[in-house]
Design an enzyme around this catalytic site. Structure first.
Site, PDB file in Angstrom:
ATOM      1  N   THR A   1      11.320 -11.303   2.734  1.00  0.00           N
ATOM      2  CA  THR A   1      12.667 -11.877   2.635  1.00  0.00           C
ATOM      3  C   THR A   1      13.684 -10.822   2.236  1.00  0.00           C
ATOM      4  O   THR A   1      14.759 -10.719   2.845  1.00  0.00           O
ATOM      5  CB  THR A   1      12.681 -13.046   1.632  1.00  0.00           C
ATOM      6  OG1 THR A   1      11.891 -14.118   2.148  1.00  0.00           O
ATOM      7  CG2 THR A   1      14.100 -13.541   1.381  1.00  0.00           C
TER       8      THR A   1
ATOM      9  N   SER B   1       5.595  -7.609   4.836  1.00  0.00           N
ATOM     10  CA  SER B   1       5.282  -8.186   3.526  1.00  0.00           C
ATOM     11  C   SER B   1       3.813  -7.955   3.206  1.00  0.00           C
ATOM     12  O   SER B   1       2.942  -8.259   4.021  1.00  0.00           O
ATOM     13  CB  SER B   1       5.592  -9.684   3.518  1.00  0.00           C
ATOM     14  OG  SER B   1       5.313 -10.249   2.253  1.00  0.00           O
TER      15      SER B   1
ATOM     16  N   HIS C   1       1.687  -9.374   1.034  1.00  0.00           N
ATOM     17  CA  HIS C   1       0.752 -10.470   0.800  1.00  0.00           C
ATOM     18  C   HIS C   1       0.351 -11.189   2.084  1.00  0.00           C
ATOM     19  O   HIS C   1      -0.513 -12.067   2.059  1.00  0.00           O
ATOM     20  CB  HIS C   1       1.304 -11.450  -0.241  1.00  0.00           C
ATOM     21  CG  HIS C   1       2.331 -12.408   0.266  1.00  0.00           C
ATOM     22  ND1 HIS C   1       2.063 -13.735   0.498  1.00  0.00           N
ATOM     23  CD2 HIS C   1       3.637 -12.228   0.567  1.00  0.00           C
ATOM     24  CE1 HIS C   1       3.169 -14.342   0.922  1.00  0.00           C
ATOM     25  NE2 HIS C   1       4.130 -13.448   0.970  1.00  0.00           N
TER      26      HIS C   1
ATOM     27  N   CYS D   1       7.911 -21.409   3.661  1.00  0.00           N
ATOM     28  CA  CYS D   1       9.258 -21.482   3.092  1.00  0.00           C
ATOM     29  C   CYS D   1       9.977 -22.779   3.437  1.00  0.00           C
ATOM     30  O   CYS D   1      10.958 -23.137   2.798  1.00  0.00           O
ATOM     31  CB  CYS D   1      10.087 -20.290   3.575  1.00  0.00           C
ATOM     32  SG  CYS D   1       9.494 -18.701   2.953  1.00  0.00           S
TER      33      CYS D   1
END
Length: 385
Positions: free
Chosen positions: A72, A200, A202, A324
């Site tokens: 993000t 990202s 993860h 999300c």
């Protein structure tokens, strides 16, 4: 009964080696990387080694990787940073109708600041047409932002072809949200003409709270925060050295295992897709080319939360759409964008595969889905549907 975790697109279990590395760096290298003493210098060296490792593993040599807190933040820094930096060139940005919320919400905010955003439609397959990108370009276009792998239905966008198109427009930057593709499918930022790449940790078995942003040699960004010169002045604040080192290790391990993982996931995806295609209740969403680790289907007319909880009762964890937005009780914007009706768009289930999954796990999943379909069909008959 063994729990089956089929939600790797939301988050992945970190490699044991990543956990060990993060703990070791936390224990031994706690000095501030900006400090000029030996401890600070060693911490700073660890960051640069990690940066070089990521660049080597992802085949980039003409730009710089910036470490962030996750996908993000990387998307925000790439898009807002480019928009603000190049506003004097123009105010037009191109994206698609199926981007992740961390891109869509940024675009909406930029529109309130006077930028003009074109949201390209996608084909019923879930892919954007390269010609649509070409037709949307104007003299005021400064940025094109198109995701590589869709986080919901797994479709792979023609990023290489779009990069080739944009190579003829040197004043337009090209950004791709690669959160669902880094370490999972082929990506060549330098070779494909991509200026900005978001990732990202993860999502590829690294730690949470760590992300990557590739900034190509011709891309300049305006920082979103002020307060220090860390990360080439683009992300001020004391660096999270343990997460950075661990996230670099996750990249290396994911890239090294990618070819074999793709082969296994393709086999498992085929096995599950054949079951879904044969079902009279379930329907597949999206089409090839698509990432091998994501399978998405609908049970038209049935709330996905009901199916998710029924699967969980059988020890199987799955999801409805992007983590999300999974709590939103609304039809999937992605499914609506590919032409699905409200019944289909409101009943999607996402299965995302990981390194641990086997053919036997898929058999157990299909058996559970078969049981669910029969139970739900019985409920429908009782309700007179």
């Amino acid at each position: 009964m063994k729990e089956l975790y089929f939600d790797h697109s939301a988050s992945t279990p970190p490699y044991e080696e990543v956990i060990q590395t993060m703990a070791e760096v936390m224990r031994l290298h706690y000095a501030n990387p900006s400090s000029i003493h030996a401890g600070g210098s060693e911490a700073a060296k660890l960051i640069e080694r990690s940066r070089n490792l990521v660049a080597k593993q992802l085949g980039t040599s003409r730009g710089r990787w910036i470490f962030t807190s996750g996908g993000t933040e990387s998307n925000n820094l790439a898009i807002k940073g480019a928009a603000k930096q190049y506003r004097s060139r123009g105010n037009h940005i191109i994206t698609t109708a199926i981007e992740h919320a961390s891109v869509m919400e940024v675009m909406k905010q930029l529109e309130t600041e006077g930028f003009r955003v074109t949201y390209l439609p996608v084909l019923p397959t879930g892919h954007v047409a390269v010609d649509a990108v070409r037709d949307a370009l104007t003299e005021d276009t400064i940025l094109v932002s198109i995701m590589h792998v869709n986080n919901e239905i797994g479709t792979i966008q023609p990023i290489e072809e779009i990069g080739r198109l944009l190579s003829g427009y040197p004043h337009i930057l090209f950004h791709t949200d690669a959160v669902q593709s880094l370490g999972k499918v082929k990506l060549d930022p330098d070779g494909w003409g991509i200026d900005l790449v978001s990732g990202s940790a993860h999502k590829l078995r690294g730690p949470r709270g760590a992300g990557y942003l590739y900034v190509g040699e011709r891309a300049l960004l305006t920082p979103l925060a002020q307060g220090g010169e860390q990360e080439a002045g683009l992300r001020p604040g004391t660096e999270n050295v343990p997460a950075i080192v661990a996230s670099a290790k996750a990249v290396r391990m994911s890239i090294e295992a990618m070819e074999e993982r793709q082969r296994r996931h393709c086999e498992l995806k085929k096995q599950l897709n054949e079951f879904i295609a044969a079902s009279d209740k379930l329907s597949l969403n999206g089409a090839e080319p698509a990432a091998p680790h994501i399978i998405h289907f609908s049970y038209p007319g049935m709330k996905p939360e009901v199916m998710i909880h029924m699967l969980e009762e059988r020890g199987i964890l799955a999801s409805t759409k992007s983590a999300c937005s999974s709590k939103e009780d609304k039809p999937s914007k992605v499914l609506l964008a590919i032409g699905k009706d409200a019944a289909h768009a409101s009943s999607g289930i996402r299965i995302s595969l990981g390194d641990e999954h086997t053919s036997e796990d898929i058999v157990r999943l299909t058996e559970a889905l078969d049981e669910l379909a029969k139970e739900l069909a019985t409920l429908e008959r009782r309700r007179g549907r």
